[in-house]
Design an enzyme around this catalytic site. Structure first.
Site, short mmCIF file in Angstrom:
data_model
loop_
_atom_site.label_atom_id
_atom_site.label_comp_id
_atom_site.label_asym_id
_atom_site.label_seq_id
_atom_site.Cartn_x
_atom_site.Cartn_y
_atom_site.Cartn_z
N SER A 42 0.85 -1.19 0.00
CA SER A 42 0.00 0.00 0.00
C SER A 42 0.88 1.24 0.00
CB SER A 42 -0.89 0.02 1.25
OG SER A 42 -1.75 -1.10 1.27
N ALA A 95 -6.53 2.56 1.85
CA ALA A 95 -7.95 2.83 2.11
C ALA A 95 -8.14 3.36 3.53
CB ALA A 95 -8.78 1.56 1.90
N HIS A 136 -10.93 -3.81 -3.47
CA HIS A 136 -10.96 -4.89 -4.45
C HIS A 136 -12.34 -5.02 -5.10
CE1 HIS A 136 -6.95 -5.52 -3.22
NE2 HIS A 136 -7.18 -6.30 -2.18
#
Length: 265
Positions: A42, A95, A136
């Site tokens: 990430s 996120a 996703h």
């Protein structure tokens, strides 16, 4: 992205690649320990591993007008979401960092539970959480679960940042390799991504074995969202988005530092 490498369809210039399939939160954690030579991570996690890893110029996942979503049984406002229990897919995911920026508060100031990304729908459905932060393919299937969007964080980021994409994931290589070796490996990985884009149907077919019961049409749509021109090269807009994302997070004390972006060139 790595169909060509997995099937030995491109030259590897003497390197041998072992493919390790794990969820992004696990890979983020492994990167903090410097365990893997090359890894997807990430962008949030890059703030913690920039001393060990350099960013590869290819391999990006960017939310260009879309991104992680906050979903619930009933639509909630930002203020209401901040008072609810939120199921999140990992504290080092991009996120989760975007969620903190959107709420305007650090993780310690709102109620959340960490749930494997593919179990977030169930957590909301069973009442273990009021809101789910989905990543996703859940971004394409949430309506099948009877849920509604409270906010699309990719849309929000673009609205607040001159249309820039939301930086979500990237590939990194460990700095224990000499710069010239990093460059050779980087070129090989980029060639694999280009091959897959040029042979999309075959690459998607290969990827379906990892697609968590997605139909081909849905898998192809999902691939199109996150394997595209951004994946071949971040470009200046992509790099600026990463700088802004991590700088804003650092200004709000959400990450330990806003690292200088070190790309393999």
């Amino acid at each position: 992205m790595f169909y060509a490498l997995a099937k030995d369809l491109i030259p590897t210039h003497g390197f041998r690649f072992e493919h390790i399939l794990q969820d992004i939160q696990t890979l983020n954690e492994r990167a903090t320990r410097g365990e893997l030579d090359i890894s997807a991570i990430s962008i949030h996690a890059y703030a913690y591993v920039s001393d060990q890893y350099a960013l590869l110029p290819s391999g990006a996942s960017m939310g260009d007008g879309y991104g992680p979503m906050l979903v619930a049984k009933t639509k909630f406002s930002r203020e209401e979401v901040g008072r609810k229990r939120i199921a999140v897919p990992g504290r080092m995911t991009s996120a989760f960092l975007a969620l903190q920026l959107w709420l305007g508060k650090p993780a310690a100031e709102f109620d959340h539970i960490v749930v494997p990304f593919d179990q977030i729908f169930r957590a909301v459905r069973e009442g273990k959480a009021d809101v789910g932060l989905i990543i996703h393919e859940g971004q394409l299937t949430y309506q099948n679960e009877g849920l509604v969007v409270c906010e699309d964080l990719g849309v929000w980021w673009g609205r607040e940042n001159d249309g820039l994409p939301l930086p979500l994931g990237g590939n990194v290589i460990h700095k224990r390799f000499a710069p010239e070796v990093r460059k050779k490996i980087s070129d090989t990985l980029t060639a694999s991504i280009q091959f897959s884009l040029n042979h999309r149907a075959e690459a998607v077919q290969h990827a379906l074995q990892y697609a968590r019961d997605m139909r081909r049409e849905l898998a192809d749509q999902f691939v199109g969202m996150y394997v595209n021109h951004w994946t071949l090269d971040y470009g200046e807009k992509g790099r600026e988005s990463i700088r802004r994302f991590l700088r804003r997070a650092h200004e709000r004390n959400l990450v330990p530092r806003a690292p200088e972006l070190e790309f393999v060139v």
